[in-house]
Every structure is written in C-alpha cells, then in structure tokens.
Motif scaffolding. Structure first.
Motif, PDB file in Angstrom:
ATOM      1  N   ASN A 102      31.029  18.100   8.109  1.00  0.00           N
ATOM      2  CA  ASN A 102      30.222  17.677   9.069  1.00  0.00           C
ATOM      3  C   ASN A 102      29.529  19.185   9.371  1.00  0.00           C
ATOM      4  N   LEU A 108      26.635  14.775   8.234  1.00  0.00           N
ATOM      5  CA  LEU A 108      27.938  14.107   8.016  1.00  0.00           C
ATOM      6  C   LEU A 108      28.148  13.500   6.444  1.00  0.00           C
ATOM      7  N   GLU A 112      36.925   8.290   4.510  1.00  0.00           N
ATOM      8  CA  GLU A 112      36.642   9.476   5.540  1.00  0.00           C
ATOM      9  C   GLU A 112      35.756   8.814   6.689  1.00  0.00           C
ATOM     10  N   LEU A 113      34.806   8.107   6.384  1.00  0.00           N
ATOM     11  CA  LEU A 113      33.863   7.752   7.564  1.00  0.00           C
ATOM     12  C   LEU A 113      34.422   6.810   8.264  1.00  0.00           C
ATOM     13  N   GLY A 137      35.919   8.624  10.929  1.00  0.00           N
ATOM     14  CA  GLY A 137      34.852   9.365  11.765  1.00  0.00           C
ATOM     15  C   GLY A 137      34.350   8.470  12.615  1.00  0.00           C
ATOM     16  N   SER A 146      35.879   7.726  16.603  1.00  0.00           N
ATOM     17  CA  SER A 146      35.442   8.770  17.615  1.00  0.00           C
ATOM     18  C   SER A 146      34.421   8.081  18.567  1.00  0.00           C
ATOM     19  N   GLN A 154      26.105  11.785  14.557  1.00  0.00           N
ATOM     20  CA  GLN A 154      26.480  11.873  13.415  1.00  0.00           C
ATOM     21  C   GLN A 154      25.173  11.097  12.613  1.00  0.00           C
TER      22      GLN A 154
END
Length: 444
Positions: free
Chosen positions: A2, A21, A27-28, A31, A34, A57
């Motif tokens: 990021n 990003l 992994e996303l 993310g 958040s 993002q």
C-alpha cells in the motif's frame, strides 16, 4: 503493498492523492474490513475519474493474471489485458468479441465500463459476451454471478463502474477467426450528412464500422469524414506470403512520445493541418485493403503516451449517444465545436445497435460521437454543459467511463435504470465501501 501516489484518468485531469493497493484477493478481503473507501483500478485508460478514490484505497488488479480457454470460453483474471489475450490466443484462432480503440484494457475494466467497439451494431457490448464472473463484495464474500444466477447483481456489475465490488475473474465467450487480418474498405465523404447516410447502409453488410470526422471543416464541408468498414479476413483473402503465417500477431509501439509536450501544441493551426493531410491522403473512391488488427482497431496504441500531447492541463474525451430519432444532433454538435473554434484533434462517430447490457451501460440504439478536447480550451465547460443539455433533451446520455465534469442533475434522466442499480448497490454494499471520485461527484 500500500503506497500513497497521485493518480488521474487517461485524460490527465483531476489528479488525486490515493493509496495504491497491490494485493492478492485474500489479502484484499482483510483490507476491506477497514471499511475505507476503495475502487478497483486496471491500466488507468478510463479518461475521467471513475477508477480513482481520493484519500481511499485504489486497488491495483495487475496481479490477477490467470488464463485458460475451453470450448471457446476464456477464463481470465480481472487484471488480464486484451493485449495479453490477443497475444496468447489469437495465434490459436481466438479473438476477443469486442475491443475498444485500445488493447490496453483489463478484463475487469472492460466489464465495469461495459466497453463497446466498432461492432456494437452487430454484436453489442463486451458484457453481452460475459458468461460468468466472480465478484468480491464489501462483506468479503466472493459471489459467482451470471445472467442466470444472481442476474440482478450481474447486470449491476456489467457497466457498474466498479461500484458493486471488485471483479476477480470472468468467463468470456470468444470468437473464432481464420486470420489476424481484416478485409477493409475505406471511403471518404464531403460532409457529415453524406457520411451518416452511408453508415446506415453499411450496418447491414459490415461487422465493423467507424468514421473519423474533421471537426474544423465548415459550410458545405461540415463534418467531412473518412469511413472505415471491415470484417475478419479468411485465409483465401490473404496474399500467398501472408497465408504462411495467417494468425501472426505482433503489435508494436512504433513511436515513443517525449515525457513533456509544450502547452498549446494542439491548436487550430496544427489540428487543421493534420486534418487536411489526413483527409487528402484518404482515397477519393472506396478502396479495399487487408489490414492488421493493430492498424484497424488500435492505431493510437502505436504511439506510447499520446495523451501527453495535450500538455499539462490534460484533455477531456466527450462522448455522447443519441437515439436515431435525434440524429440531427450529431451535425448540430459538430457545428457548435466549429463555431466555438475549438481544435478537436480526434473525433470518432459510430453506430449502436439494439443490444443492451447492464443497468448503467452506455449504449442505446443510435449514434455515438467521441471527441478529444484540450481541457485548457477557454469556455469549454460552458460549451459542454450546453451540449449535455441538448443530449438529455434528445433522450441521449454521456459515457460515464469518459466523464469528469458532468452535472449530476442529469444522471437519472440519462440512465433511467439508475434507481434499480442503487437498490442493488445499497443491498450488497450498504456502507458504500466501493466508492470513486466519479460516484461521489455524481451521487452514485
């Protein structure tokens, strides 16, 4: 990874600070927890602000690159480009069902913008050929949707500008070809009225059709034009030498533009000179030729970084569509550019057919004109606002993938299925995690 960076669309206007990003799908998901605003970003070839979110993002999908084909259906990660698809599969006889004027488009971007090409009057948009897609939504679930399964979400995603979620992969129905060449016919017309009459007739016989228009010509030559029609060549159409390698595909960028262009390079004098040369080099009588896919579909891709020619202010691509009943608006808007003495460097006219796709897809049956205009042209905002008003009054619309300045007041009239889209958007993304500069500007 990021990192903070400045991004804009291909028009190089409305730059924003955003967190770029680059992650894998799993992994996303973390993310998204958040709840920070996010939007997917492919190669950045959308002209406006639809694939960037200021302060949020901006998700780079260029790591999602798997590809396979079975029974003519391509399965591809959303970061796969049309260029990669053609390089890999065209030598085996498979071609993309729809391509815009650039091969530098990702699969995810092609679906989110529901791109169209020179064959919409025959084959519809890219979304019409999508069999299925995997969509990561705001709660972290990955949905597999299609025209048959969760069709509402599918058609909200096709043309949905990335606002329903992140497309992970898709299945696309390809077309089979014998060669990597096209049989083309080039004709020129003294004005836009002659051109439009010819294009109506050419719809019946040609798979691909597009016209270049001189936007500085006036009087009896208003909208003088060069029309290119084409269809895929068979092996028997090729020369003896080309028959040895009928499916060769080796696209090249022949010109590498400098990193900096002076402001004002594209002015009335230089554009008028270019237009005169381009028109005069076109054949007085219709001429047939065999052309490569790159030359016919993607001529500007041969010039790396051509968008920098407009200088530091960047440019706006203004693209509208009007129904056949408002065909008169095409010459009217050309006349408006002429009267304003606006140096339009590139202008393209195409026909759309009946085929419809997503809830926010751009095409409707009729005429679409796209023009590139320097963002620094004095009075441009007022000029385009007046054109917007006429387009709306005629039952037409502006292409969201190209837009960076439209009045949100017009959105619901231009896109009559907007409320259907918003119901689905609010259902699967109630917190509006997937947000872009465009969606904030237009109230999406």
């Amino acid at each position: 990874m990021n990192s903070s960076t400045k991004l804009s669309g291909w028009g190089r206007t409305a730059w924003s600070d955003t967190h770029l990003l680059s992650v894998e799908c799993d992994e996303l998901v973390n993310g998204l927890a958040s709840r920070e605003p996010a939007i997917a970003h492919g190669l950045g070839r959308s002209y406006g602000d639809c694939a960037v979110i200021a302060g949020g993002q901006t998700i780079n999908t260029d790591t999602w690159l798997g590809m396979s084909i079975e029974n003519g259906v391509l399965t591809a990660g959303s970061g796969v480009t049309l260029e990669s698809i053609m390089k890999h599969w065209l030598p085996l006889g498979w071609f993309v069902p729809v391509t815009p004027g650039t091969r530098f488009v990702t699969v995810g971007g092609a679906i989110a913008s529901d791109i169209h090409g020179k064959n919409h009057h025959k084959d519809g948009t890219f979304g019409a050929h999508v069999v299925q897609l995997d969509l990561l939504i705001a709660n972290g679930d990955v949905l597999t949707v299609s025209p048959q399964v969760d069709s509402e979400i599918f058609w909200a995603t096709v043309g949905g500008m990335g606002l329903t979620g992140v497309i992970i992969s898709a299945k696309i129905r390809m077309i089979q070809v014998q060669t990597s060449r096209l049989c083309t016919v080039t004709s020129r017309y003294a004005n836009v009225h002659e051109l439009m009459s010819a294009m109506i007739l050419s719809d019946r016989d040609n798979k691909y059709s597009v016209a270049w228009i001189d936007m500085l010509a006036k009087g009896k030559n208003l909208g003088r034009a060069v029309l290119s029609n084409g269809d895929h060549a068979s092996i028997s159409d090729l020369s003896r030498r080309d028959r040895k390698t009928p499916l060769d595909y080796v696209p090249k960028q022949r010109i590498h533009s400098p990193k900096w262009f002076p402001n004002g390079l594209l002015n009335n004098l230089t554009v008028r000179l270019f237009n005169e040369l381009w028109f005069q080099k076109s054949p007085r009588r219709s001429r047939s030729a065999i052309q490569t896919i790159s030359k016919f579909f993607h001529p500007l891709d041969g010039v790396e970084g051509w968008n920098r020619m407009y200088g530091s202010a960047g440019f706006i691509q203004y693209q509208f569509v009007v129904p056949d009943s408002a065909a008169h608006l095409v010459p009217e808007i050309i006349e408006m550019f002429v009267q304003a003495k606006c140096p339009v460097f590139l202008s393209v006219l195409k026909r759309f057919g009946d085929q419809n796709s997503g809830l926010l897809s751009f095409p409707l049956k009729g005429w679409t004109l796209a023009v590139d205009v320097s963002a620094s042209f004095p009075g441009l905002s007022e000029l385009l606002d007046e054109m917007d008003s006429r387009v709306v009054d005629s039952g037409g619309r502006i292409y969201l993938s190209k837009d960076s300045r439209m009045n949100p007041y017009y959105l619901g009239t231009m896109y009559p299925r907007l409320n259907e889209f918003l119901v689905i958007k609010n259902r699967i993304d109630p917190d509006h995690v997937f947000t872009s500069n465009l969606s904030l500007r237009l109230g999406l």
